[in-house]
Design a protein around this motif. Structure first.
Motif, PDB file in Angstrom:
ATOM      1  N   LEU A   1       0.825  -1.204   0.000  1.00 63.52           N
ATOM      2  CA  LEU A   1       0.000   0.000   0.000  1.00 63.52           C
ATOM      3  C   LEU A   1       0.864   1.262   0.000  1.00 63.52           C
ATOM      4  O   LEU A   1       0.468   2.281  -0.576  1.00 63.52           O
ATOM      5  N   THR A   2       2.010   1.198   0.629  1.00 72.31           N
ATOM      6  CA  THR A   2       2.937   2.337   0.575  1.00 72.31           C
ATOM      7  C   THR A   2       3.395   2.575  -0.858  1.00 72.31           C
ATOM      8  O   THR A   2       3.458   3.718  -1.328  1.00 72.31           O
ATOM      9  N   ALA A   3       3.691   1.482  -1.565  1.00 67.85           N
ATOM     10  CA  ALA A   3       4.099   1.603  -2.965  1.00 67.85           C
ATOM     11  C   ALA A   3       2.950   2.144  -3.808  1.00 67.85           C
ATOM     12  O   ALA A   3       3.156   2.965  -4.714  1.00 67.85           O
ATOM     13  N   PHE A   4       1.729   1.697  -3.514  1.00 65.83           N
ATOM     14  CA  PHE A   4       0.569   2.206  -4.251  1.00 65.83           C
ATOM     15  C   PHE A   4       0.380   3.697  -4.007  1.00 65.83           C
ATOM     16  O   PHE A   4       0.136   4.467  -4.949  1.00 65.83           O
ATOM     17  N   ALA A   5       0.471   4.134  -2.748  1.00 66.80           N
ATOM     18  CA  ALA A   5       0.322   5.553  -2.420  1.00 66.80           C
ATOM     19  C   ALA A   5       1.372   6.386  -3.153  1.00 66.80           C
ATOM     20  O   ALA A   5       1.099   7.509  -3.590  1.00 66.80           O
ATOM     21  N   ARG A   6       2.549   5.800  -3.325  1.00 69.24           N
ATOM     22  CA  ARG A   6       3.610   6.511  -4.055  1.00 69.24           C
ATOM     23  C   ARG A   6       3.235   6.648  -5.528  1.00 69.24           C
ATOM     24  O   ARG A   6       3.423   7.706  -6.139  1.00 69.24           O
ATOM     25  N   ARG A   7       2.691   5.581  -6.105  1.00 65.42           N
ATOM     26  CA  ARG A   7       2.243   5.669  -7.506  1.00 65.42           C
ATOM     27  C   ARG A   7       1.107   6.674  -7.643  1.00 65.42           C
ATOM     28  O   ARG A   7       1.024   7.407  -8.634  1.00 65.42           O
ATOM     29  N   LEU A   8       0.242   6.676  -6.670  1.00 67.89           N
ATOM     30  CA  LEU A   8      -0.884   7.603  -6.674  1.00 67.89           C
ATOM     31  C   LEU A   8      -0.414   9.043  -6.573  1.00 67.89           C
ATOM     32  O   LEU A   8      -0.996   9.953  -7.166  1.00 67.89           O
ATOM     33  N   GLY A   9       0.641   9.254  -5.778  1.00 64.59           N
ATOM     34  CA  GLY A   9       1.179  10.598  -5.602  1.00 64.59           C
ATOM     35  C   GLY A   9       0.616  11.315  -4.403  1.00 64.59           C
ATOM     36  O   GLY A   9       0.530  12.549  -4.384  1.00 64.59           O
ATOM     37  N   HIS A  10       0.265  10.552  -3.347  1.00 65.93           N
ATOM     38  CA  HIS A  10      -0.274  11.181  -2.135  1.00 65.93           C
ATOM     39  C   HIS A  10       0.203  10.425  -0.906  1.00 65.93           C
ATOM     40  O   HIS A  10       0.097   9.197  -0.843  1.00 65.93           O
ATOM     41  N   GLU A  11       0.715  11.156   0.061  1.00 77.15           N
ATOM     42  CA  GLU A  11       1.122  10.572   1.336  1.00 77.15           C
ATOM     43  C   GLU A  11      -0.004  10.797   2.345  1.00 77.15           C
ATOM     44  O   GLU A  11      -0.340  11.939   2.669  1.00 77.15           O
ATOM     45  N   PHE A  12      -0.584   9.739   2.818  1.00 78.43           N
ATOM     46  CA  PHE A  12      -1.767   9.824   3.674  1.00 78.43           C
ATOM     47  C   PHE A  12      -1.406  10.148   5.121  1.00 78.43           C
ATOM     48  O   PHE A  12      -0.602   9.455   5.743  1.00 78.43           O
ATOM     49  N   LYS A  13      -2.051  11.197   5.642  1.00 78.93           N
ATOM     50  CA  LYS A  13      -1.938  11.487   7.071  1.00 78.93           C
ATOM     51  C   LYS A  13      -2.782  10.507   7.871  1.00 78.93           C
ATOM     52  O   LYS A  13      -2.502  10.233   9.029  1.00 78.93           O
ATOM     53  N   HIS A  14      -3.832  10.001   7.221  1.00 83.25           N
ATOM     54  CA  HIS A  14      -4.738   9.047   7.856  1.00 83.25           C
ATOM     55  C   HIS A  14      -4.773   7.789   6.981  1.00 83.25           C
ATOM     56  O   HIS A  14      -5.680   7.634   6.143  1.00 83.25           O
ATOM     57  N   PRO A  15      -3.825   6.882   7.169  1.00 85.27           N
ATOM     58  CA  PRO A  15      -3.719   5.703   6.306  1.00 85.27           C
ATOM     59  C   PRO A  15      -4.968   4.829   6.294  1.00 85.27           C
ATOM     60  O   PRO A  15      -5.231   4.140   5.302  1.00 85.27           O
ATOM     61  N   GLU A  16      -5.757   4.888   7.370  1.00 81.47           N
ATOM     62  CA  GLU A  16      -6.957   4.057   7.420  1.00 81.47           C
ATOM     63  C   GLU A  16      -7.938   4.412   6.305  1.00 81.47           C
ATOM     64  O   GLU A  16      -8.751   3.584   5.885  1.00 81.47           O
ATOM     65  N   LEU A  17      -7.866   5.632   5.806  1.00 80.02           N
ATOM     66  CA  LEU A  17      -8.738   6.026   4.700  1.00 80.02           C
ATOM     67  C   LEU A  17      -8.397   5.250   3.429  1.00 80.02           C
ATOM     68  O   LEU A  17      -9.289   4.803   2.703  1.00 80.02           O
ATOM     69  N   LEU A  18      -7.116   5.091   3.159  1.00 81.40           N
ATOM     70  CA  LEU A  18      -6.709   4.335   1.971  1.00 81.40           C
ATOM     71  C   LEU A  18      -7.071   2.858   2.131  1.00 81.40           C
ATOM     72  O   LEU A  18      -7.554   2.228   1.180  1.00 81.40           O
ATOM     73  N   ILE A  19      -6.866   2.318   3.309  1.00 80.76           N
ATOM     74  CA  ILE A  19      -7.217   0.922   3.552  1.00 80.76           C
ATOM     75  C   ILE A  19      -8.707   0.703   3.319  1.00 80.76           C
ATOM     76  O   ILE A  19      -9.118  -0.266   2.663  1.00 80.76           O
ATOM     77  N   CYS A  20      -9.523   1.599   3.829  1.00 81.98           N
ATOM     78  CA  CYS A  20     -10.970   1.496   3.629  1.00 81.98           C
ATOM     79  C   CYS A  20     -11.318   1.606   2.149  1.00 81.98           C
ATOM     80  O   CYS A  20     -12.163   0.857   1.642  1.00 81.98           O
ATOM     81  N   ALA A  21     -10.677   2.522   1.443  1.00 84.45           N
ATOM     82  CA  ALA A  21     -10.973   2.735   0.024  1.00 84.45           C
ATOM     83  C   ALA A  21     -10.693   1.501  -0.821  1.00 84.45           C
ATOM     84  O   ALA A  21     -11.308   1.309  -1.870  1.00 84.45           O
ATOM     85  N   LEU A  22      -9.784   0.674  -0.355  1.00 86.94           N
ATOM     86  CA  LEU A  22      -9.395  -0.504  -1.124  1.00 86.94           C
ATOM     87  C   LEU A  22     -10.000  -1.795  -0.579  1.00 86.94           C
ATOM     88  O   LEU A  22      -9.633  -2.882  -1.011  1.00 86.94           O
ATOM     89  N   THR A  23     -10.948  -1.674   0.359  1.00 90.27           N
ATOM     90  CA  THR A  23     -11.598  -2.844   0.948  1.00 90.27           C
ATOM     91  C   THR A  23     -12.969  -3.063   0.327  1.00 90.27           C
ATOM     92  O   THR A  23     -13.871  -2.243   0.480  1.00 90.27           O
ATOM     93  N   HIS A  24     -13.111  -4.169  -0.374  1.00 93.62           N
ATOM     94  CA  HIS A  24     -14.379  -4.507  -1.011  1.00 93.62           C
ATOM     95  C   HIS A  24     -15.370  -5.045   0.015  1.00 93.62           C
ATOM     96  O   HIS A  24     -14.982  -5.569   1.068  1.00 93.62           O
ATOM     97  N   ALA A  25     -16.650  -4.937  -0.305  1.00 95.26           N
ATOM     98  CA  ALA A  25     -17.698  -5.388   0.615  1.00 95.26           C
ATOM     99  C   ALA A  25     -17.573  -6.867   0.956  1.00 95.26           C
ATOM    100  O   ALA A  25     -18.019  -7.303   2.026  1.00 95.26           O
ATOM    101  N   SER A  26     -16.959  -7.654   0.082  1.00102.21           N
ATOM    102  CA  SER A  26     -16.812  -9.088   0.347  1.00102.21           C
ATOM    103  C   SER A  26     -15.879  -9.379   1.513  1.00102.21           C
ATOM    104  O   SER A  26     -15.839 -10.512   2.009  1.00102.21           O
ATOM    105  N   LEU A  27     -15.122  -8.370   1.962  1.00101.49           N
ATOM    106  CA  LEU A  27     -14.203  -8.551   3.087  1.00101.49           C
ATOM    107  C   LEU A  27     -14.571  -7.671   4.271  1.00101.49           C
ATOM    108  O   LEU A  27     -13.841  -7.600   5.246  1.00101.49           O
ATOM    109  N   SER A  28     -15.692  -6.984   4.191  1.00102.20           N
ATOM    110  CA  SER A  28     -16.053  -6.051   5.256  1.00102.20           C
ATOM    111  C   SER A  28     -16.556  -6.798   6.490  1.00102.20           C
ATOM    112  O   SER A  28     -16.972  -7.959   6.420  1.00102.20           O
TER     113      SER A  28
END
Length: 229
Positions: A7-34
């Protein structure tokens, strides 16, 4: 909370360093794993769709100050539709970092256009909530820039264009028929026929029904226009 290496590598590709990493984790979590303690990305997807829409509307207005609403609308639709969001997601490698339940993973969820598009919109919302609209806007424009610059002035999708062709000639709207489905469950291939009431027909194949319908409509339109009708 720290991001994993992928996810760190993905954030780098995206071009944003998250102050709140849980937001990125949530964004990439599909309902099948909620779960009650692991929210999925559906709410963020809802928000991201609106953020993307506003950024694209502004960008199109800036790009063509003389365009009418009727000219801008199909271009806007082309830039925010599922296929475009999924294409950007593929460029960024969203599928590689999606968090999926076992059944969704086994059925090829990492390649599914709908899942990729929804996750991409959720990621946009995560950036918006993490850093505000200005940062989200800059990020969206960076990853959509080439598409904004090359969007077709007449960007109606092929199914809409074929329907308009038929209606202009007094025909009923075209209909789409699944001719075949091949391949394994996790990577199916659909063969779809686009048919008009006058007997004209064209077929196309793709990994999703929606894509195959669009490709069949496009093929039929090209044949009809090539015939000068």
């Amino acid at each position: 909370m720290k991001l994993s290496a992928d996810l760190t590598a993905f954030a780098r590709r995206l071009g944003h360093e998250f102050k709140h990493p849980e937001l990125l984790i949530c964004a990439l979590t599909h309902a099948s794993l909620s779960s009650p303690t692991r929210p999925d990305n559906q709410r963020l997807e809802f928000l991201g769709d609106r953020v993307l829409g506003l950024v694209m509307a502004e960008a199109l207005l800036d790009a063509d100050s003389g365009a009418t609403e009727g000219q801008l609308a199909p271009r806007f639709n082309a830039l925010v539709r599922r296929e475009t969001c999924a294409a950007v997601a593929r460029d960024l490698g969203v599928g590689e970092v999606l968090k999926l339940g076992r059944s969704e993973m086994m059925s090829g969820g990492r390649r599914k256009e709908a899942l990729l598009a929804d996750a991409m919109e959720a990621v946009i919302a995560a950036v918006y909530q993490d850093a505000g609209f200005a940062v989200a806007r800059k990020l969206v424009l960076r990853h959509w820039r080439d598409r904004i610059g090359t969007v077709d002035p007449d960007s109606r999708d092929a199914k809409t264009a074929l329907q308009e062709w038929a209606q202009a000639r007094g025909q009923h709207p075209p209909h789409y028929v699944e001719i075949a489905r091949d391949g394994p469950d996790h990577a199916p291939r659909f063969t779809i026929a686009a048919r008009l009431e006058n007997g004209e027909e064209a077929q196309a194949q793709a990994g999703a029904k929606r894509q195959a319908e669009q490709a069949a409509a496009r093929a039929l339109l090209e044949r009809l226009e090539g015939a000068g009708d």
